[in-house]
Write a protein that holds these residues in place. Structure first.
Motif, PDB file in Angstrom:
ATOM      1  N   UNK A  44      10.922  -5.332 104.992  1.00 47.23           N
ATOM      2  CA  UNK A  44      10.224  -4.889 103.791  1.00 47.23           C
ATOM      3  C   UNK A  44       9.336  -5.990 103.225  1.00 47.23           C
ATOM      4  N   UNK A  45       8.731  -5.755 102.062  1.00 50.38           N
ATOM      5  CA  UNK A  45       7.777  -6.703 101.494  1.00 50.38           C
ATOM      6  C   UNK A  45       8.437  -7.965 100.959  1.00 50.38           C
ATOM      7  N   UNK A  46       9.762  -7.993 100.890  1.00 49.88           N
ATOM      8  CA  UNK A  46      10.485  -9.215 100.540  1.00 49.88           C
ATOM      9  C   UNK A  46      10.994  -9.928 101.782  1.00 49.88           C
ATOM     10  N   UNK A  47      10.496  -9.511 102.952  1.00 50.35           N
ATOM     11  CA  UNK A  47      10.856 -10.120 104.236  1.00 50.35           C
ATOM     12  C   UNK A  47      12.332  -9.928 104.563  1.00 50.35           C
ATOM     13  N   UNK A  48      12.947  -8.831 104.086  1.00 49.21           N
ATOM     14  CA  UNK A  48      14.353  -8.548 104.355  1.00 49.21           C
ATOM     15  C   UNK A  48      14.472  -7.356 105.294  1.00 49.21           C
ATOM     16  N   UNK A  49      15.556  -7.347 106.093  1.00 49.32           N
ATOM     17  CA  UNK A  49      15.763  -6.259 107.045  1.00 49.32           C
ATOM     18  C   UNK A  49      16.042  -4.940 106.335  1.00 49.32           C
ATOM     19  N   UNK A  50      15.528  -3.861 106.910  1.00 48.83           N
ATOM     20  CA  UNK A  50      15.855  -2.496 106.483  1.00 48.83           C
ATOM     21  C   UNK A  50      16.228  -1.695 107.727  1.00 48.83           C
ATOM     22  N   UNK A  51      17.362  -1.002 107.657  1.00 48.49           N
ATOM     23  CA  UNK A  51      17.850  -0.248 108.806  1.00 48.49           C
ATOM     24  C   UNK A  51      17.660   1.251 108.597  1.00 48.49           C
ATOM     25  N   UNK A  52      17.368   1.944 109.686  1.00 50.25           N
ATOM     26  CA  UNK A  52      17.296   3.402 109.652  1.00 50.25           C
ATOM     27  C   UNK A  52      18.698   3.931 109.927  1.00 50.25           C
ATOM     28  N   UNK A  53      19.364   4.448 108.890  1.00 55.70           N
ATOM     29  CA  UNK A  53      20.741   4.923 109.003  1.00 55.70           C
ATOM     30  C   UNK A  53      20.747   6.277 109.709  1.00 55.70           C
ATOM     31  N   UNK A  54      21.486   6.373 110.824  1.00 54.24           N
ATOM     32  CA  UNK A  54      21.478   7.574 111.660  1.00 54.24           C
ATOM     33  C   UNK A  54      22.907   8.107 111.784  1.00 54.24           C
TER      34      UNK A  54
END
Length: 314
Positions: A116-126
């Motif tokens: 994201x724009x804070x350079x942190x990971x974002x996961x696609x929860x499946x």
């Protein structure tokens, strides 16, 4: 399970869609976790669509996030960012319920993990049972990609040390990932402890405050940190080696981020270092603002805030 990405230019939105295949169903426990999760810092915004009386499609709003693959292509993986990424991943896996055979409810290849724009990971929860390609949910797949990533040269020895430690850890795990061993590795390598409830003990870096030196002539970028001088030239002792450029000296110049500016020093180069058309006197440093273009002979360079660099070309 099929994955697709698309953009709605009229609404200026970007989304990823996961369509359930034959034999794939929404896991009730995972679906319940998603509906009750009030701390979704590590999750992509998600909508579950219903088709013919059953949930058949998952939609993820990407916003300004970019895929981890695209993020790493821009040469942005250094030690502070990698520490944050490992801790974020551990926090997510600790909180996330498991699905059939212990699989985590997420896709963990580089194309479907986001930053994201804070350079942190974002996961696609499946939250899907019966996935045909369960290896996509393996944390080792993601960790191996991070460990083996060959980006631009890192200017800090600690960057290389952490990546080598991660590589050794991944090799030792082979195919049997253990979340407890992963948390132990993070504690040993970084001094940061991820507790069983997802709480973190230790100081995290602010990855957004990192900088890059952009070579505007070649397009390459090099990670930098405040207060750490970086030597540029063709020589083996230089932090940034500019090989194949005979017009640049073996020890040409050094740059150092100090406060809200950059100190630029010519190291006695043959063809000179220039700012706004004016040559620098050897060994006499000058202060320039972050973002100011300077020249080594005829080649252009600029120091930038890392996230400003990352957002370019999104």
């Amino acid at each position: 399970m099929r994955l697709a990405k698309r953009s709605n230019l009229a609404c200026r939105t970007r989304e990823m869609i996961i369509r359930l295949g034959r034999g794939e169903t929404i896991d009730p426990a995972a679906d319940k976790f998603l509906s009750e999760c009030d701390d979704s810092v590590f999750l992509m915004p998600q909508v579950v669509e219903t088709g013919h009386g059953r949930k058949r499609e998952l939609r993820y709003q990407l916003g300004r996030c970019m895929s981890l693959r695209a993020y790493l292509r821009k040469g942005t993986m250094n030690e502070p960012w990698l520490v944050d990424a490992l801790v974020d991943l551990a926090r997510a896996l600790v909180r996330m319920p498991r699905i059939e055979s212990g699989r985590f409810a997420t896709v963990l290849d580089l194309g479907h993990v986001f930053v994201d724009t804070d350079a942190r990971l974002r996961l696609a929860y499946v939250p899907v049972r019966g996935m045909a390609h369960q290896d996509k949910g393996s944390p080792l797949k993601l960790l191996k990609a991070l460990a083996m990533h060959e980006g631009p040269r890192h200017v800090s020895p600690s960057d290389r040390m952490l990546r080598e430690s991660l590589r050794a850890y991944v090799e030792s795990e082979r195919q049997a990932f253990s979340l407890n061993r992963f948390r132990a590795f993070i504690k040993d390598a970084t001094g940061i402890e991820v507790l069983a409830n997802g709480v973190v003990r230790g100081r995290l870096h602010n990855a957004r405050d990192e900088y890059v030196l952009r070579d505007l002539t070649s397009g390459n970028t090099f990670c930098m940190r405040e207060g750490l001088p970086v030597r540029l030239g063709r020589g083996d002792a230089c932090d940034v080696q500019l090989v194949g450029r005979p017009h640049i000296s073996r020890d040409h110049a050094s740059v150092c981020i100090e406060g809200d500016g950059v100190t630029l020093v010519d190291l006695g180069s043959t063809n000179g270092t220039y700012v706004k058309g004016r040559g620098l006197l050897p060994s006499l440093g000058i202060r320039i603002p972050i973002g100011q273009v300077f020249f080594l002979s005829g080649d252009r360079f600029r120091v930038e805030k890392r996230w400003e660099e990352v957002c370019c070309g999104q």
